[in-house]
Design an enzyme around this catalytic site. Structure first.
Site, PDB file in Angstrom:
ATOM      1  N   ASP A  19     -37.342   4.552  -5.027  1.00  0.00           N
ATOM      2  CA  ASP A  19     -35.973   4.129  -4.810  1.00  0.00           C
ATOM      3  C   ASP A  19     -35.373   4.944  -3.684  1.00  0.00           C
ATOM      4  O   ASP A  19     -35.583   6.146  -3.621  1.00  0.00           O
ATOM      5  CB  ASP A  19     -35.144   4.394  -6.073  1.00  0.00           C
ATOM      6  CG  ASP A  19     -35.069   3.148  -6.917  1.00  0.00           C
ATOM      7  OD1 ASP A  19     -35.236   2.063  -6.349  1.00  0.00           O
ATOM      8  OD2 ASP A  19     -34.869   3.278  -8.125  1.00  0.00           O
ATOM      9  N   ASP A  63      -8.626   9.488  -2.272  1.00  0.00           N
ATOM     10  CA  ASP A  63      -9.889   8.806  -2.587  1.00  0.00           C
ATOM     11  C   ASP A  63     -10.875   9.822  -3.179  1.00  0.00           C
ATOM     12  O   ASP A  63     -11.283  10.763  -2.505  1.00  0.00           O
ATOM     13  CB  ASP A  63     -10.441   8.200  -1.282  1.00  0.00           C
ATOM     14  CG  ASP A  63     -11.677   7.371  -1.535  1.00  0.00           C
ATOM     15  OD1 ASP A  63     -12.190   7.407  -2.679  1.00  0.00           O
ATOM     16  OD2 ASP A  63     -12.124   6.689  -0.596  1.00  0.00           O
ATOM     17  N   GLU A  85     -17.638   9.467  -0.633  1.00  0.00           N
ATOM     18  CA  GLU A  85     -17.404   9.045   0.741  1.00  0.00           C
ATOM     19  C   GLU A  85     -16.033   9.528   1.208  1.00  0.00           C
ATOM     20  O   GLU A  85     -15.891  10.101   2.281  1.00  0.00           O
ATOM     21  CB  GLU A  85     -17.467   7.512   0.868  1.00  0.00           C
ATOM     22  CG  GLU A  85     -18.850   6.901   0.723  1.00  0.00           C
ATOM     23  CD  GLU A  85     -19.203   6.578  -0.715  1.00  0.00           C
ATOM     24  OE1 GLU A  85     -18.513   7.075  -1.643  1.00  0.00           O
ATOM     25  OE2 GLU A  85     -20.178   5.842  -0.940  1.00  0.00           O
ATOM     26  N   ARG A 129     -11.744  -4.934  -0.224  1.00  0.00           N
ATOM     27  CA  ARG A 129     -12.808  -4.089   0.328  1.00  0.00           C
ATOM     28  C   ARG A 129     -12.228  -3.046   1.280  1.00  0.00           C
ATOM     29  O   ARG A 129     -12.787  -2.730   2.320  1.00  0.00           O
ATOM     30  CB  ARG A 129     -13.879  -4.952   1.015  1.00  0.00           C
ATOM     31  CG  ARG A 129     -14.675  -5.765  -0.029  1.00  0.00           C
ATOM     32  CD  ARG A 129     -15.481  -6.866   0.567  1.00  0.00           C
ATOM     33  NE  ARG A 129     -16.492  -6.356   1.483  1.00  0.00           N
ATOM     34  CZ  ARG A 129     -16.822  -6.955   2.611  1.00  0.00           C
ATOM     35  NH1 ARG A 129     -16.198  -8.058   2.976  1.00  0.00           N
ATOM     36  NH2 ARG A 129     -17.741  -6.457   3.382  1.00  0.00           N
ATOM     37  N   MET A 130     -11.050  -2.554   0.907  1.00  0.00           N
ATOM     38  CA  MET A 130     -10.368  -1.502   1.668  1.00  0.00           C
ATOM     39  C   MET A 130      -9.708  -0.564   0.679  1.00  0.00           C
ATOM     40  O   MET A 130      -9.459  -0.911  -0.472  1.00  0.00           O
ATOM     41  CB  MET A 130      -9.291  -2.085   2.570  1.00  0.00           C
ATOM     42  CG  MET A 130      -9.809  -2.920   3.735  1.00  0.00           C
ATOM     43  SD  MET A 130      -8.473  -3.373   4.823  1.00  0.00           S
ATOM     44  CE  MET A 130      -7.365  -4.219   3.750  1.00  0.00           C
ATOM     45  N   LYS A 180      -8.573   2.069   5.379  1.00  0.00           N
ATOM     46  CA  LYS A 180      -9.944   2.199   5.907  1.00  0.00           C
ATOM     47  C   LYS A 180     -10.804   1.237   5.103  1.00  0.00           C
ATOM     48  O   LYS A 180     -10.566   1.016   3.912  1.00  0.00           O
ATOM     49  CB  LYS A 180     -10.448   3.631   5.774  1.00  0.00           C
ATOM     50  CG  LYS A 180     -10.610   4.123   4.329  1.00  0.00           C
ATOM     51  CD  LYS A 180     -11.154   5.527   4.323  1.00  0.00           C
ATOM     52  CE  LYS A 180     -11.730   5.941   2.978  1.00  0.00           C
ATOM     53  NZ  LYS A 180     -10.883   5.782   1.808  1.00  0.00           N
ATOM     54  N   ASP A 236     -34.987  -2.501 -13.856  1.00  0.00           N
ATOM     55  CA  ASP A 236     -36.281  -2.041 -13.338  1.00  0.00           C
ATOM     56  C   ASP A 236     -37.420  -2.363 -14.293  1.00  0.00           C
ATOM     57  O   ASP A 236     -38.595  -2.258 -13.930  1.00  0.00           O
ATOM     58  CB  ASP A 236     -36.267  -0.521 -13.141  1.00  0.00           C
ATOM     59  CG  ASP A 236     -35.402  -0.121 -11.958  1.00  0.00           C
ATOM     60  OD1 ASP A 236     -35.282  -0.941 -11.034  1.00  0.00           O
ATOM     61  OD2 ASP A 236     -34.862   0.992 -11.977  1.00  0.00           O
TER      62      ASP A 236
END
Lengths: 704, 588
Positions: free
Chosen positions: A321, A358, A362, A393-394, A406, A533
């Site tokens: 992975d 945040d 990230e 998606r921000m 962002k 898996d």
């Protein structure tokens, strides 16, 4: 798929409960076991050593009868041969007992833990508020629910269906730091014998009594249910065939001697037979297998069968992975690229503000990078955090009128367009470049202005390249599995040095990839932890499930890594290879030894035949010295020395059998050349010197 | 060793390689049905045979069906041969008016020729009618060679194919190997032999008065045609009792050289076929080289000891050194027109290759020269070996060598990409085990029974008073006989009287059993191995898999063959040739 724990945990709490092989706690019981194993019903499983035992019994009986009738020609010599024959059997048994010893000590600890557990069983329909009835852990059946409170021991393997708790798994893994277990997701499996430290759990039992993980572990470390592996069976057949050939070769010497009017002593015949049949490998074969499995346990890996360990040595393709194995799994901000007309400082300030609230790795990494570049404005009053959603998606903050965001390129593009702005062409090229290089571009916008782009990078773990190079030296192809797009995947694959990658992987594509590889005759290993898996783990020739993974994954694979370290496969492969190499090396050594044994024993046997002296007219001694190229003292000492060597070499090789021959990741030809030289050529030469030395000693002490 | 001998060995292998290369490629194409040129010519014949025999050439067989077909074919033709020999007096082409062959001798001979052994407990020209020589014996020279090639091809297919049970069709393979390879080759070869002076006619025997006044009966017949397949098919059964020492069978040094080359021709060619079919020429060449190494080693030993002679010869005042005018060495039992070199080479070639034709008396070899001949046969006739038998035997040894080497590099052993499992090892073990047990067991039996010992010629003469005078050379005679029978070689230490009217049963029965089991048990094991291998996948070769070619592979293969063979037979060889040699040394 969850990101799995510890990056490299080879510095494990190995041998926390396992004594060294040669401590007296193991050696003393092993001595007793060596005698206990003389039981023919046990011996018959090992054809080579069984023949030795039968030979020893026959010689003993005939010696006793001969002594009673006073018909033994050389009682002192025969008695010594007899004793050494028994030693040969005992030494082999001892080797096996030593190999089993350490496992037994571990099993005892594990068994103690299993027997003392009780559980709160929830009846049908009872909720988690109920107290439950107290029952013994051994009474639990598959499908029943139990409640485990803080401080209690998980009674059996199962799946958490309710609750979240910290669990101390050190009894199984040796890892003292507690782990979090919770219902749902990939961390919902608990193992019997572990202890809940805080909170409570409701667990659905997944194993009937005796089928649990601890039971498997006990069986494994004890070697009690040890099944012979395919290569071990094949080797046993070859050794049995060699034994039969030598049995016939020695038995027919009797009529050949009679043809010349001579009789060969039964003691020397059995001595010759025992020296010729492959006792060295025959005596150590099971010890090698047990020790190999034990080494695996020392590495904190539980295999369901020896077959899987052997298959690990054959692996051609290793599927890893990306996330958590090759890379840290979290993308880190590596670079800020301002749009034309925007200063780096401005971009850094806005990017930092947009990320301050945040909490994702990230986000934190963006803050860290921005601060490194000098951004330090305090968080403004009244800022409202806007979290990431799948729709927008921000993420970002609203500071009064200012809308700081962002997010992914196209999302931000739509966002600024709504304000009437556009993304600069130069910036778009930057975004494309970053994507092409395998990074994730996050565009930063202040209202309608796109300020620039944050370059998020998945970072390859340090030392990964070296480990992968080591795999390549073992001729194993590594394949990286990732959900990333092919561009990103290619970039990371190059950086980490894997041979191939499978991008945008789904459970189906993984399964298909494994099948395609197997179709081409390759053996595939993979690691996994998630329920999705499971099909691929089951299909792979070697499937290593992480201990942190789900019960489904653990059941599908044929090994469980208690450390949950995906790179552990390298060590598993090495152990598998070592196992085969040790067997091969000792077989070669054993057969090569026969040359010297012939040269010591046969001249002695031939010399006893009167007919030859009659025919040749030469005295007995001159014939002996014509044939006796090793210049051994007397015919008697020659036979005795060979038998002594044959017995002692088993003892001398016990450490090698238990440790395994050293493995080096070389090409096949180089490896073979090295081992052929060591064990083939060495096996021919060594006994000449050793038997000669023993013979000198035997003659010096007047033993024969 | 004379320089001429060394030169001969080198030239010999060069010529064998030159012949083997095109012949091996031809065999590969023929057995795959890809010989388009010659099929255009003989294709109609092939189709007529299939139609007549009711064979569907497109239908392939699994290993059990293939094996059953082999056994059926062999047993039926064996019975027919037995009947033809028994009743040859009532059959045509019997110019010498010979009687029917006695029951045990007929049984022994029928088994012997069916199994490609050609052990002859009789003198050819004085026992067999021309009809028997042609119909009963020469036919088997073809058939048994064809069967051997078929088994080898089936095993090669087992290696080359993957995930199938089909190994080809025995009847088709048998027809093709005869039609396109054996028969055409023999026609050309027989014509060459005739050019050298080998007789080929159907004339009755003629009587002549010799110079010293005695009468000599000279038997002639279709010798050249039988001689061709005798060599090419590694059969070895001569028209004459003296075999290739007889001037009508082997008249010139050139015919002698070509005969030796022809013995190795097909076995050598099958190495090339193997390489072609498994798509690894290097593997085929490596197997060829391993055979060559073993063969050259044997040649050096025999050449050395035959040229050196013995202390006893030296004590008789003979000059044993090689010179331009005298051969020197041990010339006992050797033809003057061949000398030491051509005879020594022939000894090794014929025992390596399970042929059994002889151009000298093997009984007269020096002890260690004889040892090499015996050991060659005991190794299982795999050094080139019999046509086909050598190849499938060698593949079994390759499997064993690869098994050991695979373990030593820490992988499940792979033979040309096929992972070897316990079934493969079981069949390979059976292949090696059974012949060893047969040779040792039967030798022991013969040496401990009066009837067995009655046939032995060489007994010690030192103690005239004792009723039984054992000598190591006597043991060697018996050991040679059973090694030859089990290995389907057919040559003999002729000192042993294997058939006499006083003792017709013992050796006929035991040698017959030895030949039969020595042939069909290994064939069964080889076919089972072929079936098991064909089922498997083929793993692609990688740097981690041990390559089945190159010097290391050749060395390993040679070592495994020598060690397995030598360890098994070293004790019994000690009681025979080795002690005999030590006695010679001690006597000096």
């Amino acid at each position: 798929m969850s990101s799995t724990s510890s990056s490299s945990s080879s510095s494990r709490t190995e041998a926390s409960s396992s004594p060294s092989i040669f401590s007296s706690t193991i050696l003393r019981p092993a001595l007793a076991d060596a005698f206990r194993k003389l039981d023919p019903r046990v011996m018959v499983k090992n054809p080579v050593m069984f023949v030795v035992e039968v030979g020893a019994i026959v010689v003993t009986i005939l010696f006793a009868f001969g002594l009673a009738r006073g018909q033994v020609r050389s009682p002192k010599l025969d008695l010594q041969i007899l004793v050494w024959l028994w030693f040969t059997v005992l030494f082999a048994n001892f080797a096996e007992a030593v190999a089993e010893g350490r496992g037994k000590a571990q099993a005892a600890t594990l068994r103690k833990m299993r027997t003392t557990t009780s559980a709160r069983r929830l009846r049908e329909g009872e909720t988690s508020d109920a107290e439950g009835e107290m029952v013994a852990a051994t009474d639990l059946r598959r499908g029943e629910r139990v409640k485990v409170l803080a401080g209690e021991i998980v009674p059996a393997d199962g799946e958490i269906i309710q609750g979240i708790a910290t669990v101390d798994e050190s009894a199984i893994t040796g890892e003292s730091a507690p782990v979090v277990r919770e219902a749902g997701g990939d961390r919902s499996a608990v193992t019997g014998g572990t202890r809940v430290l805080s909170d409570w759990l409701v667990i659905e039992i997944r194993q009937d009594p005796g089928g649990g993980f601890i039971d498997r572990m006990i069986a494994l470390v004890e070697g009690s249910q040890r099944q012979k592996t395919p290569n071990e069976i094949a080797l046993t057949i070859l050794l049995a065939a060699l034994t039969i050939v030598f049995l016939v070769a020695v038995a027919t010497l009797v009529p050949f001697a009679r043809f010349f009017g001579g009789e060969l002593g039964i003691a020397s015949l059995v001595a010759l037979l025992v020296c010729l049949i492959p006792t060295t490998i025959g005596g150590l074969l099971s010890a090698i297998g047990i020790a190999g499995m034990d080494r695996l346990v020392q590495k904190n890996v539980i295999a369901t069968s020896g077959r899987a360990v052997e298959a690990a040595g054959d692996i051609d393709v290793l599927m890893l992975d990306k996330t958590g194995t090759i890379t840290y799994g979290s993308r880190q901000a590596a670079e800020l690229v301002p749009a034309p007309g925007v200063t780096l400082d401005e971009l850094a300030e806005v990017a930092r503000l947009a990320s301050l609230a945040d909490e994702t790795p990230e986000g934190k990494s963006i803050v860290a990078l921005a601060e490194k570049l000098g951004a330090k404005a305090p968080s403004p009053e009244g800022a409202i955090f806007v979290p990431f959603t799948a729709q927008t998606r921000m993420s970002g903050v609203d500071v009064g009128e200012r809308v700081l965001r962002k997010g992914a390129g196209d999302a931000v593009k739509r966002h600024v367009a709504a304000f009437g702005g556009v993304i600069d062409r130069a910036l778009e090229l930057e975004i494309e470049r970053i994507a092409k290089e395998g990074g994730t571009p996050l565009v930063v916008a202040d209202g309608k202005r796109a300020l620039g782009v944050v370059y998020l990078k998945d970072t390859v773990k340090p030392g990964m390249r070296e480990r992968l190079d080591r795999l390549r030296a073992m001729s194993i192809r590594t394949v990286m599995i990732t959900g990333d797009n092919p561009l990103t995947a290619k970039k990371i694959a190059e950086e980490a040095g894997v041979d191939d990658f499978l991008a945008e992987a789904t459970p189906e594509t993984k399964l298909a990839y494994i099948e395609k590889m197997q179709e081409g005759g390759r053996l595939v290993a993979m690691t996994g932890d998630g329920t999705n898996d499971a099909p691929a783990l089951a299909k792979a020739d070697v499937g290593v499930a992480m201990n942190t993974g789900t019960q489904a994954a653990k059941e599908a694979g044929n090994m469980v890594d208690l450390d949950s370290d995906p790179t552990k496969l390298i060590e598993i492969v090495e152990i598998g290879k070592q196992l085969l190499m040790t067997r091969g090396a000792l077989t070669t050594f054993s057969v090569a030894n026969d040359v010297a044994k012939y040269f010591s024993i046969l001249p002695a046997m031939l010399t006893g035949l009167v007919a030859f002296q009659a025919v040749s007219g030469a005295p007995s001694s001159s014939l002996y010295w014509a044939l006796n190229v090793m210049r051994l003292g007397t015919p008697g000492s020659a036979i005795l020395s060979a038998v002594i060597f044959n017995a002692l070499v088993i003892v001398a090789l016990i450490p090698l059998a238990l440790r395994g021959v050293s493995y080096r990741p070389l090409g096949a030809a180089a490896l073979l050349r090295r081992n052929l030289f060591l064990y083939g050529a060495g096996g021919v030469v060594l006994p000449f010197a050793a038997i000669k030395a023993i013979d000198l000693l035997v003659n010096a002490l007047h033993l024969a | 060793m004379s320089p001429r001998y060394l030169a001969l060995v080198v030239v010999f292998f060069l010529v064998v390689a030159l012949v083997a290369w095109p012949l091996g490629r031809l065999l590969d194409r023929v057995m795959a049905g890809e010989n388009h040129m010659s099929r255009r010519l003989f294709g109609p014949v092939e189709r007529v045979v299939y139609r007549f025999a009711g064979v569907d050439p497109a239908k392939e067989q699994d290993w059990k069906q293939y094996l059953s077909a082999i056994l059926l074919f062999s047993f039926v033709t064996q019975l027919v041969t037995y009947a033809m020999l028994r009743f040859q007096d009532r059959l045509p082409l019997n110019p010498a008016k010979l009687a029917g062959v006695a029951p045990w001798l007929a049984y022994d001979t029928a088994v012997s020729f069916t199994t490609n052994t050609n052990w002859q407990s009789y003198g050819g020209e004085t026992t067999m009618s021309t009809f028997s020589q042609l119909g009963a014996l020469a036919s088997h020279n073809f058939f048994s060679a064809g069967v051997g090639i078929c088994v080898a091809i089936a095993l090669i297919r087992g290696l080359a194919r993957k995930e199938t049970t089909n190994l080809g069709n025995f009847w088709v393979d048998l027809v093709r190997v005869h039609l396109y390879v054996l028969v055409p080759l023999c026609v050309v070869y027989a014509l060459f032999l005739v050019s050298q002076g080998v007789v080929q006619n159907f004339l009755p025997a003629t009587s002549w008065t010799t110079l010293d006044g005695g009468t000599q009966t000279i038997v002639q017949g279709p010798v050249a045609s039988q001689e061709a397949i005798k060599m090419l098919g590694t059969n070895g059964g001569g028209f004459y009792n003296a075999n290739s020492a007889h001037p009508f069978e082997n008249p010139t040094p050139l015919s002698n050289f070509v005969q030796m080359v022809s013995i190795f021709a097909i076995p050598g060619a099958l190495c090339v076929t193997l390489g072609e079919r498994v798509k690894s020429r290097a593997h085929g060449i490596s197997v060829f080289l391993a055979m060559t190494v073993l063969s050259v080693l044997a040649m050096l030993v025999v050449g050395h000891f035959e040229q050196r002679g013995t202390p006893i010869l030296a004590s008789q005042g003979l000059d044993l050194s090689f010179s331009s005018v005298a051969p020197g060495g041990n010339m006992e039992g050797k033809e003057l027109r061949f000398g030491i070199a051509d005879s020594s080479l022939f000894v090794v070639v014929t025992t390596d290759a399970s042929c059994g034709a002889v151009n000298s008396m093997h009984d007269s070899l020096t002890p260690l020269g004889g040892l090499v001949a015996i050991l060659n046969m005991q190794l299982g006739e795999i050094v080139f070996g019999g046509v086909g038998t050598g190849m499938y035997g060698m593949i079994v040894y390759v499997a064993i060598a690869v098994f050991l080497s695979g373990l030593m590099i820490g992988r499940t052993p792979e033979l040309l990409g096929k992972k070897l499992d316990s079934r493969d090892v079981r069949f390979a073990s059976l292949y090696v085990l059974v012949p060893s047990v047969l040779i040792l067991g039967f030798t022991a039996l013969a040496l401990t029974t009066d009837v067995g010992r009655a046939g032995i010629m060489n007994v010690a003469a030192t103690d005239a008073a004792a009723p039984w005078k054992p000598h190591p050379h006597g043991l060697s005679e018996v050991l040679y006989a059973y090694s030859s029978a089990v290995g389907n070689n057919g040559s003999a230490f002729a000192g042993l009287t294997a058939y006499s009217t006083d003792h017709p049963v013992f050796y006929s029965l035991t040698l017959g059993l030895a030949m039969f089991l020595g042939r069909f048990v290994p064939i069964t094991a080889a076919m089972a191995l072929a079936g098991n291998l064909a089922k498997k996948k083929i793993s692609p070769p990688g740097p981690g898999s041990f390559p089945a070619h190159g010097p290391l592979f050749v060395g390993l293969l040679v070592a495994v063959i020598l060690v397995v063979g030598a360890l098994t037979f070293f004790p019994v060889l000690c009681f025979g040739p080795i002690v005999e040699h030590a006695m010679l040394a001690a006597a000096r």
